[in-house]
Design a protein around this motif. Structure first.
Motif, PDB file in Angstrom:
ATOM      1  N   ARG A 144    -106.987  81.517  28.852  1.00 25.03           N
ATOM      2  CA  ARG A 144    -107.929  82.653  28.213  1.00 25.03           C
ATOM      3  C   ARG A 144    -106.876  82.546  26.601  1.00 25.03           C
ATOM      4  N   SER A 145    -105.696  82.298  26.877  1.00 22.83           N
ATOM      5  CA  SER A 145    -104.751  82.481  25.695  1.00 22.83           C
ATOM      6  C   SER A 145    -104.670  81.442  24.905  1.00 22.83           C
ATOM      7  N   LEU A 146    -104.820  80.116  25.595  1.00 24.38           N
ATOM      8  CA  LEU A 146    -105.186  78.954  24.901  1.00 24.38           C
ATOM      9  C   LEU A 146    -106.583  79.024  24.211  1.00 24.38           C
ATOM     10  N   LYS A 147    -107.472  79.557  24.761  1.00 21.73           N
ATOM     11  CA  LYS A 147    -108.892  79.691  23.789  1.00 21.73           C
ATOM     12  C   LYS A 147    -108.658  80.540  22.868  1.00 21.73           C
ATOM     13  N   LEU A 148    -107.802  81.632  22.962  1.00 21.24           N
ATOM     14  CA  LEU A 148    -107.656  82.482  21.752  1.00 21.24           C
ATOM     15  C   LEU A 148    -107.149  81.783  20.676  1.00 21.24           C
ATOM     16  N   LEU A 149    -105.991  80.994  20.770  1.00 28.28           N
ATOM     17  CA  LEU A 149    -105.334  80.346  19.891  1.00 28.28           C
ATOM     18  C   LEU A 149    -106.249  79.229  19.367  1.00 28.28           C
ATOM     19  N   GLY A 150    -107.097  78.436  19.912  1.00 27.98           N
ATOM     20  CA  GLY A 150    -108.087  77.360  19.462  1.00 27.98           C
ATOM     21  C   GLY A 150    -109.187  78.094  18.681  1.00 27.98           C
ATOM     22  N   ILE A 210     -97.327  88.320   5.742  1.00 20.87           N
ATOM     23  CA  ILE A 210     -97.414  89.144   6.900  1.00 20.87           C
ATOM     24  C   ILE A 210     -97.994  88.355   8.169  1.00 20.87           C
ATOM     25  N   GLU A 211     -96.930  87.999   9.089  1.00 23.25           N
ATOM     26  CA  GLU A 211     -97.525  87.434  10.410  1.00 23.25           C
ATOM     27  C   GLU A 211     -97.776  88.458  11.537  1.00 23.25           C
ATOM     28  N   VAL A 212     -98.791  87.896  12.284  1.00 17.56           N
ATOM     29  CA  VAL A 212     -99.353  88.898  13.340  1.00 17.56           C
ATOM     30  C   VAL A 212     -99.149  88.166  14.727  1.00 17.56           C
ATOM     31  N   LEU A 213     -98.734  88.895  15.574  1.00 13.16           N
ATOM     32  CA  LEU A 213     -98.373  88.638  16.868  1.00 13.16           C
ATOM     33  C   LEU A 213     -99.239  89.361  17.663  1.00 13.16           C
ATOM     34  N   THR A 214    -100.474  89.113  18.370  1.00  8.43           N
ATOM     35  CA  THR A 214    -101.227  90.059  19.028  1.00  8.43           C
ATOM     36  C   THR A 214    -101.419  89.598  20.463  1.00  8.43           C
ATOM     37  N   PRO A 215    -102.033  90.606  21.107  1.00  6.17           N
ATOM     38  CA  PRO A 215    -102.352  90.556  22.809  1.00  6.17           C
ATOM     39  C   PRO A 215    -103.309  89.671  22.584  1.00  6.17           C
ATOM     40  N   PRO A 234    -101.908  78.976   9.888  1.00  6.68           N
ATOM     41  CA  PRO A 234    -101.455  78.365  10.982  1.00  6.68           C
ATOM     42  C   PRO A 234    -101.331  79.334  12.375  1.00  6.68           C
ATOM     43  N   THR A 235    -101.427  78.630  13.198  1.00  4.98           N
ATOM     44  CA  THR A 235    -101.126  79.415  14.590  1.00  4.98           C
ATOM     45  C   THR A 235    -100.110  78.836  15.204  1.00  4.98           C
ATOM     46  N   LYS A 236     -99.250  79.913  16.357  1.00  4.42           N
ATOM     47  CA  LYS A 236     -98.135  79.793  16.748  1.00  4.42           C
ATOM     48  C   LYS A 236     -97.967  80.479  18.012  1.00  4.42           C
ATOM     49  N   SER A 237     -96.979  80.010  19.066  1.00  3.39           N
ATOM     50  CA  SER A 237     -96.952  80.361  20.187  1.00  3.39           C
ATOM     51  C   SER A 237     -95.720  80.203  20.754  1.00  3.39           C
ATOM     52  N   GLY A 238     -95.216  81.092  21.816  1.00  4.01           N
ATOM     53  CA  GLY A 238     -93.681  80.772  22.073  1.00  4.01           C
ATOM     54  C   GLY A 238     -93.689  81.014  23.811  1.00  4.01           C
ATOM     55  N   LEU A 239     -92.658  80.453  24.312  1.00  3.63           N
ATOM     56  CA  LEU A 239     -92.247  80.378  25.711  1.00  3.63           C
ATOM     57  C   LEU A 239     -90.805  80.444  25.950  1.00  3.63           C
ATOM     58  N   MET A 240     -90.871  81.520  27.050  1.00  2.00           N
ATOM     59  CA  MET A 240     -89.566  81.783  27.504  1.00  2.00           C
ATOM     60  C   MET A 240     -88.856  80.843  28.646  1.00  2.00           C
ATOM     61  N   LEU A 241     -87.921  80.218  28.610  1.00  5.22           N
ATOM     62  CA  LEU A 241     -87.220  79.297  29.770  1.00  5.22           C
ATOM     63  C   LEU A 241     -86.424  80.154  30.670  1.00  5.22           C
ATOM     64  N   GLY A 242     -86.544  79.878  32.035  1.00  7.15           N
ATOM     65  CA  GLY A 242     -85.471  80.321  32.707  1.00  7.15           C
ATOM     66  C   GLY A 242     -86.218  81.313  34.012  1.00  7.15           C
ATOM     67  N   LEU A 243     -87.647  81.023  34.181  1.00  7.49           N
ATOM     68  CA  LEU A 243     -88.362  81.812  34.969  1.00  7.49           C
ATOM     69  C   LEU A 243     -88.669  80.901  36.295  1.00  7.49           C
ATOM     70  N   GLY A 244     -88.328  79.821  36.291  1.00  6.50           N
ATOM     71  CA  GLY A 244     -88.613  78.764  37.451  1.00  6.50           C
ATOM     72  C   GLY A 244     -89.371  77.910  37.092  1.00  6.50           C
ATOM     73  N   GLU A 245     -89.724  77.629  35.865  1.00  3.32           N
ATOM     74  CA  GLU A 245     -90.244  76.596  35.380  1.00  3.32           C
ATOM     75  C   GLU A 245     -89.531  74.956  35.355  1.00  3.32           C
ATOM     76  N   CYS A 283     -99.677  83.919   9.294  1.00  3.60           N
ATOM     77  CA  CYS A 283     -99.532  83.032  10.610  1.00  3.60           C
ATOM     78  C   CYS A 283    -100.228  84.121  11.662  1.00  3.60           C
ATOM     79  N   PHE A 284    -101.093  83.225  12.490  1.00  4.92           N
ATOM     80  CA  PHE A 284    -101.514  83.928  13.725  1.00  4.92           C
ATOM     81  C   PHE A 284    -100.772  83.649  14.886  1.00  4.92           C
ATOM     82  N   ASN A 285     -99.931  84.473  15.485  1.00  2.55           N
ATOM     83  CA  ASN A 285     -99.086  84.209  16.812  1.00  2.55           C
ATOM     84  C   ASN A 285     -99.736  84.883  18.100  1.00  2.55           C
ATOM     85  N   HIS A 286     -99.860  84.006  19.148  1.00  2.15           N
ATOM     86  CA  HIS A 286    -100.095  84.709  20.247  1.00  2.15           C
ATOM     87  C   HIS A 286     -99.164  84.028  21.377  1.00  2.15           C
TER      88      HIS A 286
END
Length: 300
Positions: free
Chosen positions: A200-206, A142-147, A216-227, A177-180
């Motif tokens: 704040r999100s970086l601190k949560l992962l740390g 079970i992986e969790v993807l939390t706010p 394990p910790t995990k994070s995700g990015l969406m591309l195409g928003l102007g970055e 796995c802990f995902n945010h």
């Protein structure tokens, strides 16, 4: 009244690399029937994930806990928003476990709408659902993807303590796995993730790594928003700096005119290049491609 954006209409033809056949229709229909019978929600369906047929057929699915209404109003997400969601349905945990058992799932991702209206922001509900699933089969991963578990009318120090306690509640249940998700680069956070903060999100992962180094910790990015590409690389470095182990990068697709427009369709070659950079930075697991989503191949 919802903001309506006017750039790049969502009906504009997608690039060829973003077009995907429907796939295993029977797998989709089977999961949809099970979700309707249990009055459950999946982010696969709510977010119209292009990979859901592949994931369902492979025995994975991402359940959306806490009801269908989110207390945040992120400008990319099509999950319904509202400040007065229904009371938390405690029977949902058992219904999720029933669905997992019925579908024969081996790897389950649990995510949730933000429930800033609840004292623990839904942390105990994650735990209740994990317990219910493992009661049926303790070998299911079970992986969790939390706010971010942040909010409420609290002094910043009290809010940080409350966030730590909510996170500890979830980690004590030993998810696989802990995902945010950061979702986007620092510069675009305010427009894209309303109510959330990059640091704040970086601190949560740390903090997750500090409290439970073996998870394990995990994070995700969406591309195409102007970055810009250099901003994506900076974000990857920031994630590694807090010990994030796994990362996903995929193309943002606009759900409707009420959501942020697509600023750019990134070429597949760019995803390949960024994936290679992520591996060089030390991520142990990298999923990078136009159709990649946060839970894509989560079991790998």
């Amino acid at each position: 009244m919802a903001t309506r954006y006017t750039a790049i209409p969502p009906r504009e033809p997608l690039p060829a690399w973003l077009r995907r056949p429907v796939g295993n229709v029977s797998a989709i229909e089977r999961v949809q029937r099970t979700m309707r019978a249990g009055q459950l929600h999946t982010i696969c369906e709510e977010g119209r994930c292009p990979n859901r047929a592949e994931c369902y057929a492979a025995g994975t699915a991402t359940f959306l806990l806490g009801g269908p209404i989110c207390t945040r109003s992120c400008a990319f997400c099509q999950v319904a928003k509202g400040q007065a969601p229904q009371p938390l349905d405690r029977s949902e945990a058992e219904r999720v476990a029933d669905a997992v058992e019925s579908l024969g799932l081996r790897y389950v991702v649990l995510t949730a709408v933000a429930r800033d209206d609840l004292t623990d922001h839904g942390a105990s509900h994650f735990v209740d659902t994990m317990v219910a699933i493992r009661r049926r089969d303790p070998l299911i991963a079970i992986e969790v993807l939390t706010p971010d578990f942040w909010g409420g009318q609290l002094d910043p120090l009290d809010a940080a303590d409350a966030q730590r306690g909510r996170l500890q509640t979830v980690l004590t249940a030993s998810p696989a796995c802990f995902n945010h998700n950061l979702e986007t680069v620092r510069r675009l956070q305010g427009e894209v993730r309303r109510g959330a903060k990059y640091d704040r999100s970086l601190k949560l992962l740390g903090l997750s790594k500090t409290l439970a180094p073996g998870i394990p910790t995990k994070s995700g990015l969406m591309l195409g928003l102007g970055e810009a590409e250099e901003e994506v690389v900076e974000t990857l470095r920031d994630l590694r700096a807090v010990g994030c182990d796994r990362v996903t990068l995929g193309q943002y697709l606009r759900p409707s005119l009420d959501h942020l427009p697509v600023a750019r369709y990134w070429q597949p070659e760019a995803f390949t290049r960024l994936g290679a950079m992520a591996r060089q930075l030390g991520f142990s697991n990298v999923r990078c491609g136009p159709l990649v989503r946060s839970s894509y191949h989560a079991d790998a």
